[in-house]
Design a protein around this motif. Structure first.
Motif, short mmCIF file in Angstrom:
data_model
loop_
_atom_site.label_atom_id
_atom_site.label_comp_id
_atom_site.label_asym_id
_atom_site.label_seq_id
_atom_site.Cartn_x
_atom_site.Cartn_y
_atom_site.Cartn_z
N ALA A 133 0.73 -1.42 -0.55
CA ALA A 133 -0.10 0.23 -0.10
C ALA A 133 0.88 1.25 -0.28
CB ALA A 133 -1.32 0.26 0.80
N LYS A 134 1.87 1.12 0.72
CA LYS A 134 2.67 2.21 0.74
C LYS A 134 3.63 2.76 -0.28
CE LYS A 134 4.34 1.95 5.18
NZ LYS A 134 5.32 1.23 6.41
N THR A 135 3.78 2.11 -2.01
CA THR A 135 3.95 2.51 -3.04
C THR A 135 3.22 3.07 -4.07
OG1 THR A 135 3.04 0.01 -4.07
CG2 THR A 135 5.45 0.05 -2.72
N GLY A 136 1.38 2.83 -3.80
CA GLY A 136 0.92 3.68 -4.36
C GLY A 136 1.09 2.74 -5.43
N ILE A 137 1.02 1.47 -5.60
CA ILE A 137 1.05 1.27 -7.22
C ILE A 137 -0.26 -0.01 -7.72
CG2 ILE A 137 2.53 0.69 -9.45
CD1 ILE A 137 5.11 0.87 -7.79
N TYR A 138 -0.52 0.18 -8.32
CA TYR A 138 -1.58 -0.34 -8.52
C TYR A 138 -2.41 -1.02 -10.37
CZ TYR A 138 -2.82 0.90 -3.73
OH TYR A 138 -3.03 0.69 -2.62
N SER A 139 -2.95 -1.84 -10.44
CA SER A 139 -3.00 -3.00 -11.87
C SER A 139 -4.40 -2.51 -12.02
CB SER A 139 -3.16 -3.97 -11.59
OG SER A 139 -4.30 -4.64 -10.69
N GLY A 140 -4.51 -2.28 -13.25
CA GLY A 140 -5.66 -1.65 -13.30
C GLY A 140 -7.43 -2.27 -12.74
N GLU A 141 -6.78 -3.77 -12.73
CA GLU A 141 -7.99 -4.71 -11.61
C GLU A 141 -7.86 -3.18 -10.83
OE1 GLU A 141 -9.33 -8.51 -9.70
OE2 GLU A 141 -7.71 -8.45 -11.24
N SER A 142 -7.54 -3.08 -10.18
CA SER A 142 -7.80 -2.14 -8.69
C SER A 142 -8.68 -1.12 -9.27
CB SER A 142 -6.25 -2.17 -8.01
OG SER A 142 -6.01 -3.19 -7.80
N VAL A 143 -8.36 -0.27 -10.18
CA VAL A 143 -8.80 1.06 -10.69
C VAL A 143 -10.23 1.17 -11.63
CG1 VAL A 143 -6.21 2.22 -9.81
CG2 VAL A 143 -7.09 1.43 -12.31
N ALA A 144 -10.53 -0.47 -11.72
CA ALA A 144 -11.48 -0.35 -12.69
C ALA A 144 -12.66 0.42 -12.32
CB ALA A 144 -12.22 -1.80 -12.89
N GLU A 145 -13.22 0.72 -11.27
CA GLU A 145 -14.19 1.39 -11.31
C GLU A 145 -13.89 2.70 -10.70
OE1 GLU A 145 -16.68 -0.29 -8.08
OE2 GLU A 145 -16.23 -2.39 -8.89
N VAL A 146 -12.56 3.65 -11.15
CA VAL A 146 -12.52 4.56 -11.22
C VAL A 146 -13.06 5.47 -12.12
CG1 VAL A 146 -10.56 6.61 -10.33
CG2 VAL A 146 -10.05 4.61 -9.56
N LYS A 147 -13.58 6.51 -11.71
CA LYS A 147 -13.86 7.50 -13.18
C LYS A 147 -12.46 7.93 -14.01
CE LYS A 147 -18.29 8.94 -11.07
NZ LYS A 147 -19.50 9.60 -10.61
N LYS A 148 -12.84 7.79 -15.51
CA LYS A 148 -11.93 8.64 -15.99
C LYS A 148 -10.95 10.03 -15.45
CE LYS A 148 -10.23 8.13 -21.17
NZ LYS A 148 -9.04 9.48 -20.86
N GLY A 149 -11.91 10.72 -15.93
CA GLY A 149 -11.77 12.36 -15.04
C GLY A 149 -10.60 11.97 -13.15
N LEU A 150 -10.36 11.08 -12.63
CA LEU A 150 -10.53 10.64 -11.51
C LEU A 150 -8.86 9.85 -11.87
CD1 LEU A 150 -13.19 10.34 -8.60
CD2 LEU A 150 -11.89 12.53 -9.71
N LEU A 151 -9.47 9.39 -12.66
CA LEU A 151 -8.01 8.11 -13.05
C LEU A 151 -6.74 9.20 -14.09
CD1 LEU A 151 -7.72 5.56 -12.07
CD2 LEU A 151 -8.14 4.83 -14.67
N ASP A 152 -7.21 9.74 -14.40
CA ASP A 152 -6.66 10.87 -15.12
C ASP A 152 -5.39 12.42 -14.36
OD1 ASP A 152 -6.60 9.33 -16.98
OD2 ASP A 152 -7.89 11.14 -18.24
N LYS A 153 -6.30 12.18 -13.59
CA LYS A 153 -6.30 13.61 -12.27
C LYS A 153 -5.67 13.38 -11.55
CE LYS A 153 -8.32 17.64 -9.58
NZ LYS A 153 -10.18 18.07 -9.99
N TYR A 154 -4.90 12.17 -10.62
CA TYR A 154 -4.94 11.49 -9.26
C TYR A 154 -4.08 10.18 -9.68
CZ TYR A 154 -8.46 14.32 -7.31
OH TYR A 154 -8.89 15.99 -6.29
N PHE A 155 -3.68 9.73 -10.86
CA PHE A 155 -2.58 8.78 -11.02
C PHE A 155 -1.71 9.19 -12.25
CE2 PHE A 155 -6.62 6.65 -9.01
CZ PHE A 155 -5.88 6.09 -8.43
N HIS A 156 -0.21 8.69 -12.50
CA HIS A 156 0.21 8.40 -12.98
C HIS A 156 0.09 7.31 -14.13
CE1 HIS A 156 2.06 11.80 -12.06
NE2 HIS A 156 2.43 11.73 -11.53
#
Length: 279
Positions: free
Chosen positions: A153-176
């Motif tokens: 968790a401390k690394t903050g690195i996730y797979s596509g499966e973990s973020v599948a329910e994140v709206k695209k706007g939030l995904l673009d804004k809060y993730f690299h």
């Protein structure tokens, strides 16, 4: 497979005494299902045999803990709950802070697994407050008993499966994105990960929090594994840990025990979001 409850309790006592993990009051049905896997894999014929195996192969402890603390999570798990957090819980909390002239926001994600839940809350706070985020002293304490999950968790690195329910706007804004999805630093710094055992006799809240007074506690899909007496103990701690008007959020399959219903009000019948009404 063995069904001797006494032998199982002796095994759990051994685990507690030697490793400090207390599963003794977990639901027996859940424990037996998960223990069956370890006995099958290790070809142990009984709980007594398995206890001997732990003595001769201490590396088996980690595999046992992995099976007893299965971490299944993703960002914004149960979208309705997070919609209510964004539209009701956090705005009410912030309004109360403004009225009280208090800029400190303290949140606890208990049983945070790989970190998706506390980071989801951090994203919603950042989205809601915008440029005002810097005006608040925010800490989201995220705890678990699985140290490997905490390290991930401390690394903050996730797979596509973990973020599948994140709206695209939030995904673009809060993730690299670099093949995986990385939480941006200004969100990561809102979350403090540490070890904490909800069944602890000594600590009723994360030791890093120093004092309690939480505005929001999330404990979702953890208590379903606990026996009723242990649930009551944890709920008693949560009631003590929450600020006046603080919120407690449970998992979909979990319910507030009758003994604590006078301490909370549920504002929405479609969710398990409770607000403390007693000081």
């Amino acid at each position: 497979m063995p069904t001797n409850d006494k032998d199982l309790q002796q095994l759990l006592q051994k685990v507690f005494e030697e490793r400090g993990f207390d599963f003794r009051q977990y639901k027996m049905s859940m424990l037996k299902r998960r223990m069956e896997r370890r006995l099958t894999v290790t070809r142990s014929e009984s709980y007594i045999d398995y206890a001997k195996l732990l003595d001769s192969h201490p590396e088996e402890y980690k595999k046992l803990f992995d099976d007893l603390t299965i971490n299944v999570s993703r960002f914004f798990r149960n979208p309705l709950t997070f919609e209510l957090i964004y539209k009701v819980v956090l705005p009410d909390m912030i309004e109360y802070k403004q009225i009280s002239m208090d800029n400190m926001i303290r949140i606890w994600s208990a049983g945070c697994a790989n970190g998706e839940e506390p980071y989801s809350v951090a994203i919603l706070l950042a989205e809601l407050l915008g440029k005002q985020l810097k005006n608040y002293n925010i800490t989201i304490y995220a705890t678990d008993i699985d140290t490997d999950a905490l390290n991930d968790a401390k690394t903050g690195i996730y797979s596509g499966e973990s973020v599948a329910e994140v709206k695209k706007g939030l995904l673009d804004k809060y993730f690299h994105f670099d093949g995986n999805y990385r939480i941006k630093e200004h969100v990561k710094e809102l979350v403090d990960f540490s070890y904490h055992d909800l069944t602890s006799e000594k600590f009723i809240a994360p030791t890093k929090s120093v004092f309690v007074n939480f505005d929001l506690i999330l404990c979702r899909n953890v208590l379903i594994y606990f026996s009723r007496p242990l649930q009551d103990k944890v709920f008693n701690n949560f009631t003590h840990d929450l600020n006046k008007k603080g919120y407690l959020i449970l998992g979909e399959a979990e319910t507030l025990p009758d003994d604590f219903k006078n301490d909370f009000v549920c504002g929405n019948n479609l969710s398990k979001i409770y607000q403390k009404i007693k000081v």
